[in-house]
Design a protein around this motif. Structure first.
Motif, PDB file in Angstrom:
ATOM      1  N   ARG A  13       5.737  -3.854 -31.236  1.00 20.41           N
ATOM      2  CA  ARG A  13       6.586  -3.545 -32.385  1.00 20.41           C
ATOM      3  C   ARG A  13       7.315  -2.232 -32.211  1.00 20.41           C
ATOM      4  N   PHE A  14       6.737  -1.285 -31.453  1.00 17.10           N
ATOM      5  CA  PHE A  14       7.410  -0.018 -31.182  1.00 17.10           C
ATOM      6  C   PHE A  14       7.418   0.201 -29.679  1.00 17.10           C
ATOM      7  N   SER A  15       8.562   0.637 -29.165  1.00 20.46           N
ATOM      8  CA  SER A  15       8.690   0.877 -27.736  1.00 20.46           C
ATOM      9  C   SER A  15       9.746   1.939 -27.498  1.00 20.46           C
ATOM     10  N   TRP A  16       9.793   2.447 -26.274  1.00 17.59           N
ATOM     11  CA  TRP A  16      10.791   3.456 -25.934  1.00 17.59           C
ATOM     12  C   TRP A  16      11.232   3.266 -24.498  1.00 17.59           C
ATOM     13  N   GLN A  27      18.171  10.627 -21.431  1.00 17.05           N
ATOM     14  CA  GLN A  27      18.547   9.850 -22.612  1.00 17.05           C
ATOM     15  C   GLN A  27      17.340   9.011 -23.010  1.00 17.05           C
ATOM     16  N   TYR A  28      16.921   9.175 -24.250  1.00 19.73           N
ATOM     17  CA  TYR A  28      15.786   8.421 -24.774  1.00 19.73           C
ATOM     18  C   TYR A  28      16.287   7.396 -25.775  1.00 19.73           C
ATOM     19  N   MET A  29      15.682   6.206 -25.735  1.00 20.57           N
ATOM     20  CA  MET A  29      15.985   5.153 -26.693  1.00 20.57           C
ATOM     21  C   MET A  29      14.669   4.696 -27.310  1.00 20.57           C
ATOM     22  N   LEU A  30      14.621   4.693 -28.637  1.00 20.88           N
ATOM     23  CA  LEU A  30      13.437   4.249 -29.356  1.00 20.88           C
ATOM     24  C   LEU A  30      13.745   2.909 -30.005  1.00 20.88           C
ATOM     25  N   LEU A  36      11.111  -9.614 -39.180  1.00 20.25           N
ATOM     26  CA  LEU A  36      12.073 -10.682 -38.905  1.00 20.25           C
ATOM     27  C   LEU A  36      12.377 -10.788 -37.403  1.00 20.25           C
ATOM     28  N   ASN A  37      11.691  -9.978 -36.604  1.00 21.57           N
ATOM     29  CA  ASN A  37      11.837  -9.955 -35.154  1.00 21.57           C
ATOM     30  C   ASN A  37      13.174  -9.377 -34.696  1.00 21.57           C
ATOM     31  N   ARG A  38      13.823  -8.618 -35.573  1.00 17.94           N
ATOM     32  CA  ARG A  38      15.067  -7.935 -35.210  1.00 17.94           C
ATOM     33  C   ARG A  38      14.736  -6.567 -34.636  1.00 17.94           C
ATOM     34  N   VAL A  39      15.515  -6.156 -33.663  1.00 19.58           N
ATOM     35  CA  VAL A  39      15.273  -4.863 -33.010  1.00 19.58           C
ATOM     36  C   VAL A  39      16.174  -3.800 -33.621  1.00 19.58           C
ATOM     37  N   HIS A  40      15.572  -2.676 -33.984  1.00 25.61           N
ATOM     38  CA  HIS A  40      16.291  -1.518 -34.503  1.00 25.61           C
ATOM     39  C   HIS A  40      16.134  -0.421 -33.457  1.00 25.61           C
ATOM     40  N   MET A  41      17.185   0.375 -33.268  1.00 26.34           N
ATOM     41  CA  MET A  41      17.170   1.333 -32.174  1.00 26.34           C
ATOM     42  C   MET A  41      17.740   2.678 -32.590  1.00 26.34           C
ATOM     43  N   ARG A  42      17.205   3.727 -31.993  1.00 27.88           N
ATOM     44  CA  ARG A  42      17.747   5.080 -32.090  1.00 27.88           C
ATOM     45  C   ARG A  42      17.917   5.587 -30.659  1.00 27.88           C
ATOM     46  N   THR A  43      18.956   6.335 -30.399  1.00 28.59           N
ATOM     47  CA  THR A  43      19.174   6.873 -29.066  1.00 28.59           C
ATOM     48  C   THR A  43      19.617   8.329 -29.166  1.00 28.59           C
ATOM     49  N   GLU A  44      19.224   9.119 -28.186  1.00 25.17           N
ATOM     50  CA  GLU A  44      19.590  10.534 -28.142  1.00 25.17           C
ATOM     51  C   GLU A  44      19.679  10.962 -26.686  1.00 25.17           C
TER      52      GLU A  44
END
Length: 85
Positions: A13-16, A27-30, A36-44
């Motif tokens: 459920r959580f990955s990076w 560059q990190y992506m979380l 609902l099995n949709r992926v949400h992402m943050r990037t820096e």
């Protein structure tokens, strides 16, 4: 991996993920998966001379924001809360 790349873990459920861009900028992506099995992402992307402590603080804040956002999505899906008008 020797090139400084870290791939996200599948089926969690959580990955990076981490890439090293030109100029040795990390560059990190979380990623967080909702119910609902949709992926949400943050990037820096950080400057090459950024300290490990400042990167860690930023990643911790980003993770907390991402978890809160996806938890809100999940609660709306479960009918516990309603969408804001």
């Amino acid at each position: 991996m020797p090139d400084g790349t870290h791939q996200p873990t599948k089926n969690r459920r959580f990955s990076w993920s981490k890439k090293v861009l030109a100029g040795m900028r990390p560059q990190y992506m979380l990623f967080r998966r909702s119910l609902l099995n949709r992926v949400h992402m943050r990037t820096e992307t950080f400057p090459a001379d950024a300290s490990r402590a400042s990167i860690a603080r930023t990643l911790k804040r980003m993770r907390r924001e991402l978890l809160d956002e996806v938890d809100a999505v999940d609660l709306r899906f479960l009918g516990v809360t309603e969408e804001a008008a």
